[in-house]
Design a protein around this motif. Structure first.
Motif, mmCIF file in Angstrom:
data_model
loop_
_atom_site.group_PDB
_atom_site.id
_atom_site.type_symbol
_atom_site.label_atom_id
_atom_site.label_comp_id
_atom_site.label_asym_id
_atom_site.label_seq_id
_atom_site.Cartn_x
_atom_site.Cartn_y
_atom_site.Cartn_z
ATOM 1 N N ILE A 1 -0.165 7.206 -15.068
ATOM 2 C CA ILE A 1 1.182 7.653 -14.690
ATOM 3 C C ILE A 1 1.618 6.930 -13.415
ATOM 4 O O ILE A 1 2.740 6.430 -13.314
ATOM 5 N N ALA A 2 0.702 6.830 -12.449
ATOM 6 C CA ALA A 2 1.016 6.122 -11.196
ATOM 7 C C ALA A 2 1.343 4.655 -11.473
ATOM 8 O O ALA A 2 2.262 4.074 -10.893
ATOM 9 N N ARG A 3 0.596 4.072 -12.387
ATOM 10 C CA ARG A 3 0.778 2.669 -12.745
ATOM 11 C C ARG A 3 2.177 2.435 -13.323
ATOM 12 O O ARG A 3 2.796 1.407 -13.084
ATOM 13 N N THR A 4 2.659 3.400 -14.041
ATOM 14 C CA THR A 4 4.002 3.284 -14.608
ATOM 15 C C THR A 4 5.065 3.594 -13.562
ATOM 16 O O THR A 4 6.105 2.940 -13.510
ATOM 17 N N ALA A 5 4.781 4.569 -12.713
ATOM 18 C CA ALA A 5 5.747 4.959 -11.685
ATOM 19 C C ALA A 5 6.067 3.788 -10.756
ATOM 20 O O ALA A 5 7.202 3.609 -10.329
ATOM 21 N N ILE A 6 5.066 2.966 -10.470
ATOM 22 C CA ILE A 6 5.271 1.877 -9.509
ATOM 23 C C ILE A 6 6.209 0.802 -10.070
ATOM 24 O O ILE A 6 6.920 0.129 -9.332
ATOM 25 N N ILE A 7 6.243 0.694 -11.390
ATOM 26 C CA ILE A 7 7.143 -0.283 -12.025
ATOM 27 C C ILE A 7 8.585 0.229 -12.012
ATOM 28 O O ILE A 7 9.524 -0.544 -12.046
ATOM 29 N N ASP A 8 8.724 1.548 -11.959
ATOM 30 C CA ASP A 8 10.037 2.183 -11.915
ATOM 31 C C ASP A 8 10.930 1.736 -13.077
ATOM 32 O O ASP A 8 12.048 1.274 -12.856
ATOM 33 N N PRO A 9 10.450 1.864 -14.313
ATOM 34 C CA PRO A 9 11.199 1.337 -15.446
ATOM 35 C C PRO A 9 12.359 2.246 -15.852
ATOM 36 O O PRO A 9 12.227 3.471 -15.746
ATOM 37 N N PRO A 10 13.478 1.671 -16.303
ATOM 38 C CA PRO A 10 14.595 2.506 -16.747
ATOM 39 C C PRO A 10 14.305 3.257 -18.043
ATOM 40 O O PRO A 10 14.888 4.301 -18.292
ATOM 41 N N MET B 1 0.839 -1.196 0.000
ATOM 42 C CA MET B 1 0.000 0.000 0.000
ATOM 43 C C MET B 1 0.877 1.251 0.000
ATOM 44 O O MET B 1 0.570 2.241 -0.665
ATOM 45 N N GLU B 2 1.985 1.152 0.718
ATOM 46 C CA GLU B 2 2.916 2.283 0.778
ATOM 47 C C GLU B 2 3.465 2.620 -0.614
ATOM 48 O O GLU B 2 3.549 3.794 -0.994
ATOM 49 N N GLU B 3 3.820 1.587 -1.349
ATOM 50 C CA GLU B 3 4.339 1.802 -2.703
ATOM 51 C C GLU B 3 3.266 2.383 -3.621
ATOM 52 O O GLU B 3 3.555 3.221 -4.478
ATOM 53 N N VAL B 4 2.036 1.918 -3.436
ATOM 54 C CA VAL B 4 0.924 2.423 -4.251
ATOM 55 C C VAL B 4 0.746 3.923 -4.003
ATOM 56 O O VAL B 4 0.635 4.720 -4.944
ATOM 57 N N ILE B 5 0.775 4.296 -2.736
ATOM 58 C CA ILE B 5 0.582 5.710 -2.397
ATOM 59 C C ILE B 5 1.753 6.556 -2.894
ATOM 60 O O ILE B 5 1.563 7.647 -3.444
ATOM 61 N N GLN B 6 2.944 6.020 -2.754
ATOM 62 C CA GLN B 6 4.128 6.742 -3.216
ATOM 63 C C GLN B 6 4.050 6.997 -4.729
ATOM 64 O O GLN B 6 4.342 8.103 -5.202
ATOM 65 N N ALA B 7 3.632 5.974 -5.466
ATOM 66 C CA ALA B 7 3.507 6.118 -6.919
ATOM 67 C C ALA B 7 2.411 7.126 -7.258
ATOM 68 O O ALA B 7 2.566 7.961 -8.152
ATOM 69 N N ALA B 8 1.314 7.070 -6.525
ATOM 70 C CA ALA B 8 0.205 7.999 -6.779
ATOM 71 C C ALA B 8 0.614 9.431 -6.452
ATOM 72 O O ALA B 8 0.228 10.366 -7.154
ATOM 73 N N LYS B 9 1.427 9.597 -5.432
ATOM 74 C CA LYS B 9 1.904 10.938 -5.084
ATOM 75 C C LYS B 9 2.811 11.474 -6.179
ATOM 76 O O LYS B 9 2.685 12.621 -6.593
ATOM 77 N N ALA C 1 2.734 10.740 -9.207
ATOM 78 C CA ALA C 1 1.911 10.999 -10.391
ATOM 79 C C ALA C 1 0.942 12.157 -10.208
ATOM 80 O O ALA C 1 0.247 12.537 -11.152
ATOM 81 N N ASN C 2 0.876 12.706 -8.991
ATOM 82 C CA ASN C 2 -0.099 13.760 -8.704
ATOM 83 C C ASN C 2 -1.523 13.222 -8.663
ATOM 84 O O ASN C 2 -2.483 13.972 -8.850
ATOM 85 N N LEU D 1 -1.731 19.110 -13.692
ATOM 86 C CA LEU D 1 -1.381 17.993 -12.805
ATOM 87 C C LEU D 1 -0.691 16.879 -13.598
ATOM 88 O O LEU D 1 0.288 16.292 -13.153
ATOM 89 N N ILE D 2 -1.228 16.605 -14.769
ATOM 90 C CA ILE D 2 -0.655 15.552 -15.612
ATOM 91 C C ILE D 2 0.764 15.925 -16.036
ATOM 92 O O ILE D 2 1.681 15.110 -15.971
ATOM 93 N N GLU D 3 0.936 17.169 -16.420
ATOM 94 C CA GLU D 3 2.262 17.624 -16.837
ATOM 95 C C GLU D 3 3.272 17.475 -15.711
ATOM 96 O O GLU D 3 4.381 16.989 -15.920
ATOM 97 N N LYS D 4 2.858 17.880 -14.519
ATOM 98 C CA LYS D 4 3.776 17.760 -13.378
ATOM 99 C C LYS D 4 4.083 16.293 -13.082
ATOM 100 O O LYS D 4 5.215 15.930 -12.776
ATOM 101 N N GLY D 5 3.044 15.455 -13.180
ATOM 102 C CA GLY D 5 3.231 14.028 -12.942
ATOM 103 C C GLY D 5 4.166 13.412 -13.969
ATOM 104 O O GLY D 5 5.055 12.623 -13.639
ATOM 105 N N MET D 6 3.988 13.805 -15.221
ATOM 106 C CA MET D 6 4.848 13.265 -16.269
ATOM 107 C C MET D 6 6.289 13.730 -16.096
ATOM 108 O O MET D 6 7.222 12.964 -16.307
ATOM 109 N N ASP D 7 6.462 14.989 -15.711
ATOM 110 C CA ASP D 7 7.816 15.492 -15.471
ATOM 111 C C ASP D 7 8.498 14.677 -14.367
ATOM 112 O O ASP D 7 9.662 14.293 -14.494
ATOM 113 N N ALA D 8 7.755 14.411 -13.303
ATOM 114 C CA ALA D 8 8.328 13.640 -12.194
ATOM 115 C C ALA D 8 8.659 12.221 -12.655
ATOM 116 O O ALA D 8 9.692 11.657 -12.293
#
Ligand SMILES: Nc1ncnc2c1ncn2[C@@H]1O[C@H](COP(=O)(O)OP(=O)(O)O)[C@@H](O)[C@H]1O
Ligand SMILES: [Mg+2]
Length: 246
Positions: A154-163, A110-118, A120-121, A181-188
């Motif tokens: 974006i969150a779904r991709t962030a959680i995989i942490d792909p190179p 759950m922690e990883e899910v929240i971290q990825a969602a954060k 991603a904005n 929000l999307i732009e900021k998420g994509m930048d991150a």
């Protein structure tokens, strides 16, 4: 062995059918962590190029290398584990938001899910839903806005942490606030990864290590924003608004 994220196209030719070539002699090098931005009119071949990296299609000529190894030599599963893809249309499945986010990493906490969602904005809108991360999505996310679905993507991709990341920035029919929000998420999400981006935002284009200008499946120009402006060629004309990006 973890993937470092060097991606190289070497004299790639491709057509969806053998008799109808689409891409001609595409050569591009992305060093680990570099951003490559593709620009060009509709039909120039931007989506096609990005679809080749994950081997949706096999090329007719040339090579695509990941860390120096021909991608044909990777098992598709291993290849796709190294790649994150965020496209315009995200398909969500019937299930909770939490499960939709950890789609590519089912054992994520759950922690990883929240971290990825954060990152991603997406966290703040999810938190405001009555059932939060346990909200059940049905009908491909019809109860969410297109922008919210994209934040989940974006969150779904962030959680995989792909190179390596493949991004399509187009954000049509999304309200301005969500778009930001999307732009900021994509930048991150782009931070610290090799990125192939179908770029629509000026800031993404200007910050790219290499801008590739495509026309009718050919590379017309390649270089940094400054280099291409000085050249006073196609990119310069695009930039001056003489014709439009799509
Ligand atoms: N699945 C497909 N089958 C056949 N031709 C396609 C397919 N997808 C795209 N094309 C063709 O390939 C060319 C490049 O398209 P595309 O890569 O989508 O360009 P862009 O993303 O720059 O708009 C176009 O001529 C388009 O009609
Ligand atoms: Mg496209």
């Amino acid at each position: 062995v973890p993937v470092k994220g060097e991606v190289e196209f070497v004299h790639v030719d491709f057509g969806y059918s053998a008799h109808h070539p689409i891409l001609h002699d595409i050569s591009v090098l992305a060093q680990p962590g570099q951003k490559i931005a593709f620009v060009g009119a509709t039909g120039a071949g931007k989506t096609t190029i990005t679809n080749l990296i994950n081997r949706f299609y096999d090329i007719q000529k040339g090579q695509i290398l990941l860390d120096g190894i021909d991608i044909q030599l990777f098992a598709k599963k291993d290849l796709r584990r190294s790649l994150g893809i965020v496209l315009q249309d995200t398909h969500l499945f019937t299930g909770t938001i939490k499960d939709n986010i950890r789609f590519g990493k089912e054992d994520a906490s759950m922690e990883e899910v929240i971290q990825a969602a954060k990152l991603a904005n997406a966290h703040s809108f999810i938190e405001r839903l009555p059932n939060g991360y346990e909200t059940i999505i049905t009908n491909d996310g019809a109860s969410l806005s297109q922008g919210q679905r994209q934040l989940i993507a974006i969150a779904r991709t962030a959680i995989i942490d792909p190179p390596v990341l493949i991004l399509d920035e187009a954000t049509s029919s999304i309200d301005t606030r969500t778009e930001r929000l999307i732009e900021k998420g994509m930048d991150a999400l782009m931070e610290g990864r090799t990125v192939f981006v179908i770029a629509h935002r000026l800031s993404t284009i200007q910050n790219a290590d290499t801008i590739v200008v495509l026309e009718k499946g050919r590379i017309m120009e390649e270089g940094s924003h400054q280099q291409l402006l000085q050249k006073k060629g196609m990119y310069y004309q695009l930039h001056e608004g003489m014709f439009e990006l799509s």
